[in-house]
Design a protein around this motif. Structure first.
Motif, mmCIF file in Angstrom:
data_model
loop_
_atom_site.group_PDB
_atom_site.id
_atom_site.type_symbol
_atom_site.label_atom_id
_atom_site.label_comp_id
_atom_site.label_asym_id
_atom_site.label_seq_id
_atom_site.Cartn_x
_atom_site.Cartn_y
_atom_site.Cartn_z
ATOM 1 N N LYS A 1 1.142 4.078 -2.830
ATOM 2 C CA LYS A 1 1.011 5.585 -2.567
ATOM 3 C C LYS A 1 2.125 6.334 -2.977
ATOM 4 N N CYS B 1 0.634 -1.256 -0.073
ATOM 5 C CA CYS B 1 -0.081 -0.034 -0.109
ATOM 6 C C CYS B 1 0.989 1.375 -0.021
ATOM 7 N N GLU C 1 -5.485 5.993 -2.438
ATOM 8 C CA GLU C 1 -6.110 6.032 -0.843
ATOM 9 C C GLU C 1 -5.209 5.100 -0.130
ATOM 10 N N PHE D 1 -8.981 1.318 -4.166
ATOM 11 C CA PHE D 1 -8.454 2.267 -3.570
ATOM 12 C C PHE D 1 -8.022 3.407 -4.496
ATOM 13 N N LEU E 1 -1.708 11.255 -5.062
ATOM 14 C CA LEU E 1 -3.112 11.623 -4.507
ATOM 15 C C LEU E 1 -4.025 10.895 -5.288
ATOM 16 N N TYR E 2 -3.880 9.925 -6.176
ATOM 17 C CA TYR E 2 -4.788 9.149 -6.944
ATOM 18 C C TYR E 2 -4.921 7.914 -6.051
ATOM 19 N N ASN F 1 -8.762 7.011 -6.725
ATOM 20 C CA ASN F 1 -9.855 7.924 -6.595
ATOM 21 C C ASN F 1 -9.672 9.013 -7.767
ATOM 22 N N GLN G 1 -4.540 5.098 3.008
ATOM 23 C CA GLN G 1 -5.021 4.951 4.515
ATOM 24 C C GLN G 1 -6.082 3.638 4.324
ATOM 25 N N LEU G 2 -6.901 3.811 3.216
ATOM 26 C CA LEU G 2 -8.110 2.835 3.018
ATOM 27 C C LEU G 2 -7.316 1.530 2.562
ATOM 28 N N CYS G 3 -6.416 1.519 1.870
ATOM 29 C CA CYS G 3 -5.846 0.007 1.567
ATOM 30 C C CYS G 3 -5.220 -0.459 2.691
#
Length: 80
Positions: free
Chosen positions: A39, A35, A47, A75, A44-45, A77, A49-51
């Motif tokens: 990142k 993850c 996520e 993940f 910024l594309y 956006n 934290q969600l991952c």
């Protein structure tokens, strides 16, 4: 059940459980590191934290691969 046999079986059970926990922890660690790598690559594309939360929730069973859109699509956006 005799005491030495019971002690041996109990020791084997504890050892097998600790091995399973360490395997799960290792898989979660690999997942979280992936993850972080995604990142860094996607900024910024992605996520991160969600991952990472998904890694913990699913105990590392889903390992994101930054080059495999199917594994990271939950993940991603859109920046508007």
């Amino acid at each position: 059940m005799s005491t030495p046999l019971f002690s041996l079986l109990l020791s084997a059970l504890v050892l097998s459980n600790s091995l399973l926990i360490s395997v799960d922890a290792n898989e979660v660690g690999v997942c979280i590191r992936n993850c972080a790598q995604c990142k860094k690559m996607l900024g910024l594309y992605f996520e991160g934290q969600l991952c990472a939360e998904a890694c913990v929730k699913f105990k590392g069973k889903m390992i994101p691969d930054c080059e495999n859109i199917d594994s990271i699509s939950p993940f991603l956006n859109k920046l508007e």
